[in-house]
Design a protein around this motif. Structure first.
Motif, PDB file in Angstrom:
ATOM      1  N   HIS A 172      52.203   6.503   1.304  1.00  0.00           N
ATOM      2  CA  HIS A 172      52.638   5.106   1.179  1.00  0.00           C
ATOM      3  C   HIS A 172      54.032   4.948   1.785  1.00  0.00           C
ATOM      4  N   LYS A 173      54.905   5.913   1.528  1.00  0.00           N
ATOM      5  CA  LYS A 173      56.248   5.854   2.105  1.00  0.00           C
ATOM      6  C   LYS A 173      56.199   5.990   3.616  1.00  0.00           C
ATOM      7  N   ARG A 174      55.312   6.859   4.111  1.00  0.00           N
ATOM      8  CA  ARG A 174      55.187   7.001   5.560  1.00  0.00           C
ATOM      9  C   ARG A 174      54.829   5.664   6.197  1.00  0.00           C
ATOM     10  N   ALA A 175      53.868   4.961   5.609  1.00  0.00           N
ATOM     11  CA  ALA A 175      53.472   3.657   6.143  1.00  0.00           C
ATOM     12  C   ALA A 175      54.643   2.686   6.115  1.00  0.00           C
ATOM     13  N   ARG A 176      55.405   2.697   5.026  1.00  0.00           N
ATOM     14  CA  ARG A 176      56.568   1.807   4.926  1.00  0.00           C
ATOM     15  C   ARG A 176      57.633   2.157   5.958  1.00  0.00           C
ATOM     16  N   ILE A 177      57.812   3.450   6.220  1.00  0.00           N
ATOM     17  CA  ILE A 177      58.799   3.878   7.217  1.00  0.00           C
ATOM     18  C   ILE A 177      58.419   3.368   8.596  1.00  0.00           C
ATOM     19  N   ILE A 178      57.148   3.504   8.969  1.00  0.00           N
ATOM     20  CA  ILE A 178      56.710   3.046  10.290  1.00  0.00           C
ATOM     21  C   ILE A 178      56.836   1.530  10.391  1.00  0.00           C
ATOM     22  N   GLN A 179      56.494   0.815   9.324  1.00  0.00           N
ATOM     23  CA  GLN A 179      56.664  -0.635   9.331  1.00  0.00           C
ATOM     24  C   GLN A 179      58.132  -1.020   9.481  1.00  0.00           C
TER      25      GLN A 179
END
Length: 501
Positions: A172-179
């Motif tokens: 979930h954090k990875r997705a937020r980082i890319i966003q």
């Protein structure tokens, strides 16, 4: 034994089908998530819950069960979390309760019911309708932690994310980082580009490519090792600020820091220098720390990393001179004799065939190896390392004061390279000479030397504005922001040897 339980589940599946029950229907649509239900009712008192007339409907996977004969408790997990469900025979009826008794941990179900608090105060849904939506034939593991399960966790990530909430949180954090990365650059006027993944020439980095074949065109193609040369073509084409976030592929070793395919952010800005990108990089990393970790000081593999600017800026000649007692002038002059003597003192895995492979450029490659051996592992706090030799930087602008070096930096945090940036070389004649030198290195045995790209040179001849560009390894960035030790911990499906099932 797992095999015995799988057989028992298959027997239950057969019994369900024999009784006319479809164990894989698609006729239930949840109206709520567990998080929404908690938000609506967790703070309500018992009086409010008793007077509530709203029925909630949710779907998810059975994660645990406690059987009390004519009643049972289970925990249901959906994409937002877990919630307790209470199943009572005299509420859902004999037939539905009989169906429930055929359900196992891991099965996917739909539930309708009303919320209440148990005696221990836990928000719970009392089911008045229960539907089987997917029968699981393999059991979830009771425990999915520990070194003995590391390979299985990577191979069966779908089970790893089911069993381990902290693993789900990493992604979930990875997705937020890319966003957040995407927003950061879009808000600063960068154009998001998509460049070819299959390329006729593998350029933009020093790496071995993967090769594939295009049948219709009857030609070999390479999975890209970097998007750099295409993004710089866009600078020629009038896009003054461009970026891309995408997968690149390098046919190299696998380690805790390397995966054959990984995610790379590259961005280019016209009328900027590599020093401008130092400031932008500090701003970017601090922005991500504020948004993802909510702290500019974070932990990574036992180190306390302080991201608060300004970050240290130091050159390769300074570091090598300091650690190996080589006169700074000898390093700046790329005195091969002095550097070779330093290398002999260091020993270890330094390459020995510099002169044979690189000729006049040997000292530049030797200096880089010395830096990597004696200084790089010590760069724990954020450090911009600049002044790389021309020989190892064929696409970077030459430094005006020290022509043996280029205007380039790499960012190191936790002893790892996190970013690579330089002022771009936009002189087409100098660029051709650099690429021709790379071809000589390739002929001498350097299979990572840069290929000649005539179309890129043609683009430069149309005129590319002065610019700076940077690449950031997104996976390592995620590792830092999630305190992960291995790149495989932040890639959903890392590459593994083929498993015999």
């Amino acid at each position: 034994m797992e095999g015995d339980e799988r057989e028992a589940r298959r027997q239950k599946l057969a019994a369900l089908r024999d009784s006319g029950v479809n164990p894989y229907p698609n006729d239930f649509q949840p109206r709520h998530t567990t998080a929404e239900i908690k938000q609506l009712f967790e703070g309500a008192d018992d009086v409010a819950l008793e007077s509530n007339t709203e029925t909630v409907e949710l779907a998810g996977r059975i994660m645990s069960q406690r059987d009390f004969g004519k009643a049972s408790f289970l925990h249901l997990m959906d994409r937002t979390g877990q919630l307790q469900i209470y199943v009572k025979r005299n509420v859902i009826g004999d037939d539905a309760f009989g169906l429930f008794k055929q359900m196992d941990r891991g099965d996917i179900i739909g539930v309708s019911g009303k919320p209440f608090h148990t005696k221990t105060g836990e928000l719970t849904i009392e089911a008045n309708r229960l539907s089987l939506l997917g029968k699981a034939l393999r059991p979830l593991p009771e425990k999915w932690h520990g070194l003995t399960d590391v390979e299985a966790r990577y191979r069966q990530r779908y089970v790893d994310t089911l069993a381990n909430e902290e693993v789900r949180e990493v992604f979930h954090k990875r997705a937020r980082i890319i966003q957040a990365l995407r927003r950061f650059f879009v808000e600063r006027g960068y154009f998001e580009a998509e460049t070819p993944i299959m390329q006729s020439i593998a350029g933009g980095a020093a790496a071995r490519p993967f090769v594939t074949h295009h049948n219709a065109l009857d030609m070999d193609l390479y999975l890209r090792i970097a998007p750099e040369l295409y993004l710089k073509r866009l600078l020629v084409g009038g896009f003054d600020r461009v970026f891309e976030i995408g997968r690149v592929f390098r046919n190299e070793g696998v380690s805790t820091r390397h995966n054959p395919e990984f995610t790379l952010l590259e961005f280019y800005q016209a009328y900027a220098t590599y020093r401008d990108l130092m400031d932008l990089t500090e701003e970017l990393f601090v922005h991500l720390a504020d948004e993802i970790v909510e702290n500019r000081v974070l932990r990574w593999e036992g180190h306390e990393i302080d991201l608060r600017p300004p970050w240290r800026r130091v050159s390769i000649p300074e570091l090598v001179s300091e650690r190996l007692s080589v006169p700074i002038d000898a390093v700046l002059d790329l005195d091969h004799k002095a550097l070779r003597a330093a290398a002999d003192r260091v020993g270890g895995p330094l390459r020995q065939d510099y002169v044979q492979k690189y000729g006049d450029a040997a000292a530049g490659y030797l200096l880089l190896d010395l830096f990597e051996a004696v200084a790089e592992p010590e760069l724990v706090q954020p450090t911009f390392v600049e002044r790389y030799p021309v020989a190892v930087s064929p696409l970077a602008r030459r430094n005006a004061e020290h022509p043996n070096f280029v205007d380039r930096f790499e960012l190191f945090i936790g002893g790892r390279e996190m970013a690579n940036a330089f002022s771009e070389l936009n002189d087409p004649e100098d660029q051709r000479q650099r690429l021709e030198a790379q071809l000589r290195h390739r002929d001498a045995g350097d299979d990572e030397a840069h290929a000649m790209d005539e179309d890129f040179l043609r683009a430069l001849e149309h005129g590319m504005p002065p610019a700076a560009g940077e690449g950031i390894g997104v996976d390592r960035l995620v590792m830092m922001l999630t305190d992960s030790a291995s790149i495989r911990d932040v890639i959903l499906f890392p590459h593994m040897r083929v498993e015999k099932i």
